[in-house]
Write an enzyme that holds these catalytic residues in place. Structure first.
Site, PDB file in Angstrom:
ATOM      1  N   LYS A  11       0.780  -1.205   0.143  1.00  0.00           N
ATOM      2  CA  LYS A  11       0.022   0.037  -0.184  1.00  0.00           C
ATOM      3  C   LYS A  11       1.067   1.256   0.198  1.00  0.00           C
ATOM      4  O   LYS A  11       2.152   1.376   0.321  1.00  0.00           O
ATOM      5  CB  LYS A  11      -0.930  -0.139   1.163  1.00  0.00           C
ATOM      6  CG  LYS A  11      -1.983  -1.272   1.214  1.00  0.00           C
ATOM      7  CD  LYS A  11      -3.043  -0.962   2.097  1.00  0.00           C
ATOM      8  CE  LYS A  11      -3.770  -2.226   2.323  1.00  0.00           C
ATOM      9  NZ  LYS A  11      -5.106  -1.933   3.288  1.00  0.00           N
ATOM     10  N   TYR A  51     -12.455  -2.150  -3.227  1.00  0.00           N
ATOM     11  CA  TYR A  51     -13.147  -2.168  -1.856  1.00  0.00           C
ATOM     12  C   TYR A  51     -14.767  -1.994  -1.838  1.00  0.00           C
ATOM     13  O   TYR A  51     -15.226  -1.713  -0.909  1.00  0.00           O
ATOM     14  CB  TYR A  51     -12.478  -1.158  -1.115  1.00  0.00           C
ATOM     15  CG  TYR A  51     -11.000  -1.526  -0.602  1.00  0.00           C
ATOM     16  CD1 TYR A  51     -10.614  -2.721   0.115  1.00  0.00           C
ATOM     17  CD2 TYR A  51      -9.871  -0.739  -1.082  1.00  0.00           C
ATOM     18  CE1 TYR A  51      -9.347  -2.839   0.522  1.00  0.00           C
ATOM     19  CE2 TYR A  51      -8.828  -1.046  -0.668  1.00  0.00           C
ATOM     20  CZ  TYR A  51      -8.432  -2.165   0.199  1.00  0.00           C
ATOM     21  OH  TYR A  51      -7.095  -2.375   0.727  1.00  0.00           O
ATOM     22  N   ASN A 114      -2.001   0.365   6.830  1.00  0.00           N
ATOM     23  CA  ASN A 114      -1.397  -0.949   7.299  1.00  0.00           C
ATOM     24  C   ASN A 114      -0.681  -1.481   6.275  1.00  0.00           C
ATOM     25  O   ASN A 114      -0.543  -2.797   6.377  1.00  0.00           O
ATOM     26  CB  ASN A 114      -2.599  -1.678   7.764  1.00  0.00           C
ATOM     27  CG  ASN A 114      -3.490  -2.090   6.789  1.00  0.00           C
ATOM     28  OD1 ASN A 114      -3.512  -1.733   5.458  1.00  0.00           O
ATOM     29  ND2 ASN A 114      -4.439  -2.865   7.180  1.00  0.00           N
ATOM     30  N   HIS A 117      -2.295  -5.634   1.709  1.00  0.00           N
ATOM     31  CA  HIS A 117      -3.585  -6.182   1.704  1.00  0.00           C
ATOM     32  C   HIS A 117      -3.286  -7.669   1.085  1.00  0.00           C
ATOM     33  O   HIS A 117      -2.396  -7.866   0.218  1.00  0.00           O
ATOM     34  CB  HIS A 117      -4.457  -5.524   0.756  1.00  0.00           C
ATOM     35  CG  HIS A 117      -5.771  -6.056   0.311  1.00  0.00           C
ATOM     36  ND1 HIS A 117      -6.889  -6.360   0.950  1.00  0.00           N
ATOM     37  CD2 HIS A 117      -6.044  -7.180  -0.884  1.00  0.00           C
ATOM     38  CE1 HIS A 117      -7.725  -7.018   0.451  1.00  0.00           C
ATOM     39  NE2 HIS A 117      -7.100  -7.721  -0.707  1.00  0.00           N
ATOM     40  N   GLU A 128      -9.930 -10.659  -7.132  1.00  0.00           N
ATOM     41  CA  GLU A 128      -8.806  -9.698  -7.097  1.00  0.00           C
ATOM     42  C   GLU A 128      -7.826  -9.960  -8.030  1.00  0.00           C
ATOM     43  O   GLU A 128      -7.320  -8.828  -8.611  1.00  0.00           O
ATOM     44  CB  GLU A 128      -8.204  -9.722  -5.682  1.00  0.00           C
ATOM     45  CG  GLU A 128      -9.467  -9.155  -4.581  1.00  0.00           C
ATOM     46  CD  GLU A 128      -8.980  -9.351  -3.094  1.00  0.00           C
ATOM     47  OE1 GLU A 128      -9.720  -8.902  -2.376  1.00  0.00           O
ATOM     48  OE2 GLU A 128      -7.917  -9.822  -2.808  1.00  0.00           O
TER      49      GLU A 128
HETATM   50  P1  CMP Z   1      -7.443  -4.446   4.067  1.00  0.00           P
HETATM   51  O1  CMP Z   1      -7.111  -5.694   4.350  1.00  0.00           O
HETATM   52  O2  CMP Z   1      -6.924  -3.833   2.722  1.00  0.00           O
HETATM   53  O3  CMP Z   1      -9.106  -4.352   3.793  1.00  0.00           O
HETATM   54  C1  CMP Z   1      -9.782  -3.365   4.422  1.00  0.00           C
HETATM   55  C2  CMP Z   1      -8.835  -2.383   4.474  1.00  0.00           C
HETATM   56  O4  CMP Z   1      -9.819  -1.408   5.318  1.00  0.00           O
HETATM   57  C3  CMP Z   1      -8.234  -2.575   5.829  1.00  0.00           C
HETATM   58  O5  CMP Z   1      -6.968  -3.521   4.975  1.00  0.00           O
HETATM   59  C4  CMP Z   1      -7.823  -1.659   6.401  1.00  0.00           C
HETATM   60  O6  CMP Z   1      -6.573  -0.850   5.748  1.00  0.00           O
HETATM   61  C5  CMP Z   1      -9.035  -0.549   6.186  1.00  0.00           C
HETATM   62  N1  CMP Z   1      -9.654  -0.315   7.481  1.00  0.00           N
HETATM   63  C6  CMP Z   1     -10.291  -1.388   8.178  1.00  0.00           C
HETATM   64  N2  CMP Z   1     -10.680  -0.843   9.303  1.00  0.00           N
HETATM   65  C7  CMP Z   1     -10.406   0.392   9.305  1.00  0.00           C
HETATM   66  C8  CMP Z   1     -10.898   1.612  10.090  1.00  0.00           C
HETATM   67  N3  CMP Z   1     -11.378   1.497  11.256  1.00  0.00           N
HETATM   68  N4  CMP Z   1     -10.324   2.947   9.785  1.00  0.00           N
HETATM   69  C9  CMP Z   1      -9.781   2.962   8.430  1.00  0.00           C
HETATM   70  N5  CMP Z   1      -9.476   2.157   7.656  1.00  0.00           N
HETATM   71  C10 CMP Z   1      -9.750   0.957   8.091  1.00  0.00           C
END
Ligand code: CMP
Length: 140
Positions: A11, A51, A114, A117, A128
């Protein structure tokens, strides 16, 4: 165990900090093979489609804005039990809850930023992967 393929995104928070190689080192050390990879600037439409399952969530707008804020690296990873294995290698969505040595524990900044993914199931992995790669771009 079955050989599987999973979809991965490095990311914007990770690409911006020049961590593509560091993330890939953890992936490869775990025994997963990077069988396709490209660095792209995701469009808003691509991020919203990717998403779409989170569309009703309060963080959806923030998530899409983040995913298009800088380049990402999209990947296909292959290996024994690759889908579950990569989820273990990534660690918990919230880095403060991620296990030691996982990508998110080592590199992620927050639950939103984070670093990576990974697909959550075989069906979503297939969908995906097809959103970003054609068959002849994946070389196992
Ligand atoms: P990902 O595994 O890419 O799938 C969905 C994403 O939403 C997740 O990782 C996080 O990056 C994001 N996400 C999940 N919960 C939150 C939150 N409370 N606030 C902001 N982003 C979130």
């Amino acid at each position: 165990m079955a050989i599987e393929r999973t979809f991965s995104i490095i990311k914007p928070d990770a690409t911006a900090r020049n961590l593509t190689g560091a993330v890939n080192a953890i992936i490869e050390k775990a025994g997963l093979r990077i069988v396709a990879q490209k660095r792209i600037q995701m469009t808003r439409a691509q991020a919203e489609t990717f998403y779409a399952v989170h569309k009703a969530r309060p963080f959806f707008g923030e998530l899409v804005d983040f995913m298009i804020s800088a380049p990402v690296v999209v990947q296909v990873l292959e290996g024994d039990n690759a889908i579950a294995k990569y989820r273990d290698v990534m660690g918990a969505t919230d880095p403060s809850k991620a296990a030691d040595g996982t990508i998110r524990k080592v590199h992620a900044k927050s639950i939103g930023e984070n670093s990576v993914h990974g697909s959550d199931a075989a069906e979503t992995a297939a969908i995906e992967i097809a959103q970003f790669f054609s068959g002849n771009e994946i070389v196992g």
